[in-house]
Design a protein around this motif. Structure first.
Motif, mmCIF file in Angstrom:
data_model
loop_
_atom_site.group_PDB
_atom_site.id
_atom_site.type_symbol
_atom_site.label_atom_id
_atom_site.label_comp_id
_atom_site.label_asym_id
_atom_site.label_seq_id
_atom_site.Cartn_x
_atom_site.Cartn_y
_atom_site.Cartn_z
ATOM 1 N N ILE A 133 0.838 -1.200 0.000
ATOM 2 C CA ILE A 133 0.000 0.000 0.000
ATOM 3 C C ILE A 133 0.874 1.252 0.000
ATOM 4 O O ILE A 133 1.835 1.346 0.772
ATOM 5 N N LYS A 134 0.556 2.201 -0.849
ATOM 6 C CA LYS A 134 1.324 3.441 -0.929
ATOM 7 C C LYS A 134 1.112 4.278 0.334
ATOM 8 O O LYS A 134 -0.013 4.445 0.795
ATOM 9 N N VAL A 135 2.207 4.807 0.869
ATOM 10 C CA VAL A 135 2.158 5.650 2.069
ATOM 11 C C VAL A 135 2.641 7.049 1.713
ATOM 12 O O VAL A 135 3.693 7.211 1.097
ATOM 13 N N ARG A 136 1.858 8.069 2.102
ATOM 14 C CA ARG A 136 2.241 9.459 1.813
ATOM 15 C C ARG A 136 2.261 10.278 3.101
ATOM 16 O O ARG A 136 1.207 10.627 3.647
ATOM 17 N N PRO A 137 3.453 10.590 3.625
ATOM 18 C CA PRO A 137 3.537 11.476 4.794
ATOM 19 C C PRO A 137 3.350 12.921 4.364
ATOM 20 O O PRO A 137 3.957 13.372 3.382
ATOM 21 N N LEU A 138 2.509 13.664 5.080
ATOM 22 C CA LEU A 138 2.238 15.062 4.752
ATOM 23 C C LEU A 138 2.899 15.986 5.777
ATOM 24 O O LEU A 138 3.094 15.618 6.927
ATOM 25 N N VAL A 139 3.214 17.177 5.331
ATOM 26 C CA VAL A 139 3.977 18.126 6.148
ATOM 27 C C VAL A 139 3.146 18.672 7.304
ATOM 28 O O VAL A 139 1.992 19.067 7.134
ATOM 29 N N GLY A 140 3.756 18.683 8.484
ATOM 30 C CA GLY A 140 3.096 19.235 9.658
ATOM 31 C C GLY A 140 4.070 19.344 10.813
ATOM 32 O O GLY A 140 5.247 18.977 10.684
ATOM 33 N N PRO A 141 3.624 19.826 11.975
ATOM 34 C CA PRO A 141 4.525 20.086 13.095
ATOM 35 C C PRO A 141 4.926 18.827 13.864
ATOM 36 O O PRO A 141 4.101 17.971 14.150
ATOM 37 N N SER A 142 6.207 18.719 14.177
ATOM 38 C CA SER A 142 6.729 17.666 15.042
ATOM 39 C C SER A 142 7.360 18.334 16.259
ATOM 40 O O SER A 142 8.312 19.109 16.118
ATOM 41 N N SER A 143 6.834 18.056 17.441
ATOM 42 C CA SER A 143 7.382 18.689 18.646
ATOM 43 C C SER A 143 8.839 18.320 18.863
ATOM 44 O O SER A 143 9.626 19.129 19.362
ATOM 45 N N LEU A 144 9.216 17.105 18.462
ATOM 46 C CA LEU A 144 10.600 16.663 18.658
ATOM 47 C C LEU A 144 11.566 17.482 17.797
ATOM 48 O O LEU A 144 12.595 17.972 18.279
ATOM 49 N N LEU A 145 11.227 17.647 16.522
ATOM 50 C CA LEU A 145 12.108 18.410 15.641
ATOM 51 C C LEU A 145 12.089 19.899 15.973
ATOM 52 O O LEU A 145 13.126 20.568 15.933
ATOM 53 N N LEU A 146 10.922 20.431 16.318
ATOM 54 C CA LEU A 146 10.857 21.841 16.704
ATOM 55 C C LEU A 146 11.683 22.093 17.959
ATOM 56 O O LEU A 146 12.388 23.104 18.067
ATOM 57 N N GLY A 147 11.596 21.175 18.913
ATOM 58 C CA GLY A 147 12.397 21.311 20.124
ATOM 59 C C GLY A 147 13.873 21.257 19.829
ATOM 60 O O GLY A 147 14.663 22.049 20.354
ATOM 61 N N LEU A 148 14.275 20.328 18.966
ATOM 62 C CA LEU A 148 15.682 20.210 18.592
ATOM 63 C C LEU A 148 16.157 21.466 17.868
ATOM 64 O O LEU A 148 17.250 21.986 18.151
ATOM 65 N N MET A 149 15.351 21.963 16.961
ATOM 66 C CA MET A 149 15.704 23.177 16.221
ATOM 67 C C MET A 149 15.938 24.358 17.154
ATOM 68 O O MET A 149 16.864 25.141 16.972
ATOM 69 N N GLY A 150 15.060 24.485 18.160
ATOM 70 C CA GLY A 150 15.116 25.652 19.035
ATOM 71 C C GLY A 150 16.053 25.519 20.212
ATOM 72 O O GLY A 150 16.280 26.491 20.931
ATOM 73 N N SER A 151 16.621 24.330 20.407
ATOM 74 C CA SER A 151 17.429 24.087 21.600
ATOM 75 C C SER A 151 18.850 24.636 21.517
ATOM 76 O O SER A 151 19.461 24.963 22.538
ATOM 77 N N GLY A 152 19.410 24.680 20.312
ATOM 78 C CA GLY A 152 20.812 25.049 20.168
ATOM 79 C C GLY A 152 21.740 23.880 20.434
ATOM 80 O O GLY A 152 22.969 24.043 20.433
ATOM 81 N N LEU A 153 21.188 22.696 20.646
ATOM 82 C CA LEU A 153 21.999 21.500 20.883
ATOM 83 C C LEU A 153 22.333 20.826 19.551
ATOM 84 O O LEU A 153 21.935 21.303 18.495
ATOM 85 N N ASN A 154 23.060 19.729 19.595
ATOM 86 C CA ASN A 154 23.542 19.101 18.371
ATOM 87 C C ASN A 154 22.404 18.531 17.530
ATOM 88 O O ASN A 154 21.729 17.588 17.939
ATOM 89 N N GLY A 155 22.212 19.089 16.336
ATOM 90 C CA GLY A 155 21.181 18.607 15.435
ATOM 91 C C GLY A 155 21.705 17.628 14.410
ATOM 92 O O GLY A 155 20.959 17.158 13.554
ATOM 93 N N GLN A 156 23.015 17.312 14.479
ATOM 94 C CA GLN A 156 23.612 16.353 13.558
ATOM 95 C C GLN A 156 23.481 14.920 14.059
ATOM 96 O O GLN A 156 23.429 13.970 13.284
ATOM 97 N N SER A 157 23.444 14.774 15.375
ATOM 98 C CA SER A 157 23.314 13.451 15.986
ATOM 99 C C SER A 157 22.382 13.572 17.187
ATOM 100 O O SER A 157 22.665 14.332 18.117
#
Length: 250
Positions: free
Chosen positions: A123-147
């Motif tokens: 079955i085809k799966v299509r993820p659509l764009v929306g907010p992820s608290s985990l990624l938003l938190g990582l983006m705003g933290s200033g901590l390592n976003g590479q690992s």
């Protein structure tokens, strides 16, 4: 021909007074329009999903009347053997939307099991764009976003929790990896106190609350600075509010 499983993003929460214009700020218009055309949904909670669709329908008329839309529930209490039944509309050629209680489905969410089964059935799966608290938190933290790594909930037992924090801090130091955690909102203060107490004083700890909402708050301090704020009762305004905790050994 099978249908497509659409992974539908939800908001990260809102109060009654914040509904007006909220979707336009958080969910792309194309995603809203696509969601409004679906007749079948799999959701963590049918009642809150109907409320979400009602809100969405103010700007994008739903294809069917609310009472005609089929919403099946998939949550932590859903037995594995029930997943096959949830796939039936897809196998019959209907498109289905998978929607979580908050944020994007299948990330820290039981919907991942349905997505895996969909792939197994071609079955085809299509993820659509929306907010992820985990990624938003990582983006705003200033901590390592590479690992980085997400660990969900820590043990509730104090001794086991302290041990786990030390294990994750050792991993963070060795791999220079940001560690992400969540907690039941009424236990946020206990989580922050545990991190501040058991992390090394120089380790960086970020508390990210109500992400994407008007009450959003993101603060990164050392464990030593957090201990000072805790002792002087200068806690973030995070009681009973969805919060992501991140830390990085420094």
């Amino acid at each position: 021909m099978t249908g497509t499983l659409f992974l539908i993003p939800n908001t990260l929460g809102y109060s009654e007074g914040q509904q007006e214009g909220l979707l336009a700020k958080i969910i792309p218009d194309t995603v809203q329009a696509m969601t409004a055309q679906l007749n079948y949904f799999v959701a963590e909670n049918a009642k809150t999903t109907r409320a979400y669709l009602k809100l969405l329908g103010q700007h994008h008329p739903l294809k069917l009347a609310m009472q005609e839309i089929q919403i099946s529930e998939l949550n932590v209490n859903t037995p594995t053997q029930a997943l096959e039944g949830l796939l039936q509309p897809l196998l019959q050629g209907h498109d289905v939307g998978l929607i979580s209680e908050a944020g994007v489905p299948a990330v820290a969410d039981p919907g991942a099991n349905l997505v895996r089964l969909a792939h197994q059935n071609g079955i085809k799966v299509r993820p659509l764009v929306g907010p992820s608290s985990l990624l938003l938190g990582l983006m705003g933290s200033g901590l390592n976003g590479q690992s980085f790594a997400f660990h969900g909930y820590l043990p509730t037992d104090a001794a086991l929790r302290a041990k786990r924090i030390k294990e994750l801090e050792d991993r963070s130091k060795k791999e220079k990896q940001t560690q992400l955690l969540i907690e039941t909102p009424y236990r946020n203060a206990a989580m922050l106190e545990a991190l501040a107490t058991h992390c090394n004083p120089s380790s960086l700890i970020c508390v990210a609350t109500d992400l994407s909402l008007p009450t959003e708050s993101i603060m990164t301090l050392t464990a030593a600075d957090w201990k000072k704020r805790i002792s002087s009762s200068q806690l973030p305004d995070f009681h009973k509010k969805p919060t992501v905790f991140l830390f990085l050994a420094n």
